[in-house]
Motif scaffolding. Structure first.
Motif, short mmCIF file in Angstrom:
data_model
loop_
_atom_site.label_atom_id
_atom_site.label_comp_id
_atom_site.label_asym_id
_atom_site.label_seq_id
_atom_site.Cartn_x
_atom_site.Cartn_y
_atom_site.Cartn_z
N TYR A 188 4.56 12.79 -0.08
CA TYR A 188 4.10 14.05 0.51
C TYR A 188 4.27 15.15 -0.54
CZ TYR A 188 4.28 18.14 3.65
OH TYR A 188 4.10 19.35 4.27
N PHE A 189 3.16 15.70 -0.99
CA PHE A 189 3.17 16.71 -2.04
C PHE A 189 2.97 18.09 -1.42
CE2 PHE A 189 1.78 12.71 -3.76
CZ PHE A 189 2.43 12.60 -4.98
N THR A 190 3.91 19.00 -1.71
CA THR A 190 3.85 20.31 -1.08
C THR A 190 4.64 21.31 -1.91
OG1 THR A 190 4.09 21.45 1.04
CG2 THR A 190 5.87 19.94 0.40
N ALA A 191 4.77 22.55 -1.40
CA ALA A 191 5.53 23.60 -2.08
C ALA A 191 6.01 24.59 -1.02
CB ALA A 191 4.68 24.31 -3.13
N TYR A 192 7.15 25.22 -1.28
CA TYR A 192 7.71 26.18 -0.32
C TYR A 192 7.22 27.60 -0.59
CZ TYR A 192 11.07 22.59 1.13
OH TYR A 192 11.66 21.44 1.61
N THR A 193 6.97 28.33 0.48
CA THR A 193 6.57 29.74 0.39
C THR A 193 7.83 30.59 0.34
OG1 THR A 193 6.41 29.82 2.81
CG2 THR A 193 4.38 29.39 1.60
N ASP A 248 -10.97 17.92 -7.52
CA ASP A 248 -10.37 17.88 -8.86
C ASP A 248 -9.52 16.62 -9.09
OD1 ASP A 248 -11.53 20.28 -9.47
OD2 ASP A 248 -9.74 21.49 -9.06
N LEU A 249 -9.26 15.87 -8.03
CA LEU A 249 -8.44 14.67 -8.17
C LEU A 249 -9.26 13.44 -8.55
CD1 LEU A 249 -6.00 15.22 -5.18
CD2 LEU A 249 -5.43 15.29 -7.61
N ARG A 250 -10.56 13.59 -8.64
CA ARG A 250 -11.38 12.43 -9.02
C ARG A 250 -10.97 11.83 -10.37
NH1 ARG A 250 -17.80 10.94 -8.77
NH2 ARG A 250 -17.69 9.29 -10.32
N PRO A 251 -10.72 12.62 -11.43
CA PRO A 251 -10.32 12.01 -12.71
C PRO A 251 -9.08 11.12 -12.59
CG PRO A 251 -10.93 14.31 -13.04
CD PRO A 251 -10.88 14.10 -11.56
N THR A 298 0.91 20.98 -7.58
CA THR A 298 0.68 19.95 -6.57
C THR A 298 -0.38 18.95 -7.01
OG1 THR A 298 1.41 21.34 -4.73
CG2 THR A 298 -0.04 19.50 -4.20
N ASP A 299 -1.55 19.44 -7.43
CA ASP A 299 -2.61 18.50 -7.83
C ASP A 299 -2.20 17.70 -9.07
OD1 ASP A 299 -2.71 20.77 -9.41
OD2 ASP A 299 -4.90 20.95 -9.38
N VAL A 300 -1.45 18.35 -9.97
CA VAL A 300 -0.97 17.62 -11.15
C VAL A 300 0.04 16.55 -10.73
CG1 VAL A 300 0.30 17.81 -13.33
CG2 VAL A 300 -1.38 19.57 -12.69
N ASN A 301 0.94 16.89 -9.82
CA ASN A 301 1.92 15.92 -9.34
C ASN A 301 1.25 14.72 -8.68
OD1 ASN A 301 4.24 17.25 -10.19
ND2 ASN A 301 4.47 18.40 -8.28
N ILE A 302 0.22 14.99 -7.89
CA ILE A 302 -0.51 13.90 -7.25
C ILE A 302 -1.17 13.01 -8.30
CG2 ILE A 302 -2.45 13.30 -5.73
CD1 ILE A 302 -1.90 15.92 -4.22
N ALA A 303 -1.86 13.64 -9.23
CA ALA A 303 -2.57 12.89 -10.27
C ALA A 303 -1.61 12.03 -11.09
CB ALA A 303 -3.33 13.85 -11.19
N ALA A 350 0.84 -1.20 0.00
CA ALA A 350 0.00 0.00 0.00
C ALA A 350 0.87 1.25 0.00
CB ALA A 350 -0.92 0.01 1.22
N ALA A 351 0.33 2.32 -0.58
CA ALA A 351 1.03 3.61 -0.61
C ALA A 351 0.05 4.73 -0.29
CB ALA A 351 1.68 3.84 -1.97
N PHE A 352 0.58 5.79 0.33
CA PHE A 352 -0.20 6.98 0.65
C PHE A 352 0.26 8.13 -0.24
CE2 PHE A 352 -2.20 5.13 4.20
CZ PHE A 352 -3.12 6.04 4.72
N PHE A 353 -0.71 8.88 -0.74
CA PHE A 353 -0.45 10.08 -1.52
C PHE A 353 -1.09 11.25 -0.75
CE2 PHE A 353 -0.25 6.49 -4.25
CZ PHE A 353 0.74 6.77 -5.19
N ILE A 354 -0.26 12.10 -0.15
CA ILE A 354 -0.74 13.10 0.80
C ILE A 354 -0.66 14.50 0.20
CG2 ILE A 354 -0.36 14.15 3.06
CD1 ILE A 354 0.67 11.45 4.02
N ASP A 355 -1.81 15.14 0.11
CA ASP A 355 -1.92 16.53 -0.34
C ASP A 355 -1.54 17.42 0.85
OD1 ASP A 355 -2.76 19.08 -1.10
OD2 ASP A 355 -4.57 18.34 -2.11
N GLY A 356 -0.27 17.88 0.86
CA GLY A 356 0.28 18.55 2.03
C GLY A 356 -0.47 19.79 2.48
N PHE A 357 -0.76 20.70 1.55
CA PHE A 357 -1.43 21.94 1.94
C PHE A 357 -2.88 21.69 2.33
CE2 PHE A 357 2.22 24.05 0.10
CZ PHE A 357 2.38 25.12 0.97
N ASN A 358 -3.50 20.73 1.70
CA ASN A 358 -4.87 20.39 2.07
C ASN A 358 -4.93 19.90 3.51
OD1 ASN A 358 -7.66 18.95 1.65
ND2 ASN A 358 -7.22 19.99 -0.28
#
Length: 219
Positions: free
Chosen positions: A50-55, A147-150, A119-124, A4-12
């Motif tokens: 873990y998907f994220t971005a730096y400020t 938006d990640l449903r597709p 981020t959402d593109v990277n997750i998808a 199993a693997a987890f795909f985590i939307d960090g900012f969400n």
């Protein structure tokens, strides 16, 4: 044991905890341990993404974020970085007193904001890639982004035997993701406070020989 693997939307995840003062202490979260707590008994955790971005425009916040990334990498998480882009905007706040002559109703002042990209593109992309390569038998998506449903639909089409589960952040209103799960007899899970509490890093937490302490305003 199913891989199993987890795909985590960090900012969400972050903003769902930050909006509730009593949940901010859970931002000091060991994502690997947290993911293991949610797995089914017949599953083995293989990867956590873990998907994220730096400020970049806020050095103090970026530094705290970099420490958090370092800590989660030290326990085995894989970090995928997006980025923020500057975006010019126009204020549409109603003016009590018009800012300009005439009958202006809105401020219309120009300002610059920052918009998270990729981020959402990277997750998808990573979910679809995992399905195509049949790397895992179960994948968990932690996000409330409809938006990640597709991406989930595509993963299911590519690998019909793949088990998909959606983990919803605190107070997430993700009807589209929940509908996807219901339509395909998959499960969605709401994060429970106990799992957050049990998965926090120690404070301080040491990486190598360096101890890191939880930011005071996260208490």
């Amino acid at each position: 044991m199913r891989k199993a693997a987890f795909f985590i939307d960090g900012f969400n995840l972050y903003h769902s905890l930050d909006t509730r003062k009593d949940f901010r202490k859970y931002k000091w979260l060991d994502l690997w341990r947290f993911s293991k707590l949610i797995l089914l008994p017949n599953e083995e955790l293989t990867d956590v993404y873990y998907f994220t971005a730096y400020t970049d425009w806020n050095p103090d916040r970026k530094k705290r974020h970099q420490v958090y990334v370092l800590m989660n990498e030290s326990v085995g998480c894989k970090v995928v970085l997006g980025k923020f882009l500057k975006k010019d905007r126009t204020s549409m706040v109603k003016c009590n007193k018009p800012c300009r002559s005439g009958r202006e109703e809105f401020c219309k002042k120009k300002f610059t904001s920052h918009e998270e990209k990729m981020t959402d593109v990277n997750i998808a992309v990573n979910i679809v890639k995992a399905a195509a390569m049949q790397t895992y038998e179960s994948i968990y998506l932690l996000s409330g982004d409809n938006d990640l449903r597709p991406a989930l639909e595509t993963a299911r089409e590519i690998s019909p035997s793949l088990r998909i589960r959606v983990v919803l952040p605190i107070n997430a209103q993700a009807k589209t993701l929940m509908d996807f799960c219901k339509e395909h007899s998959f499960k969605y899970i709401r994060i429970k406070q106990k799992a957050l509490s049990d998965a926090r890093f120690s404070d301080p937490f040491t990486v190598g020989d360096t101890p890191y302490s939880k930011p005071a305003h996260w208490n």
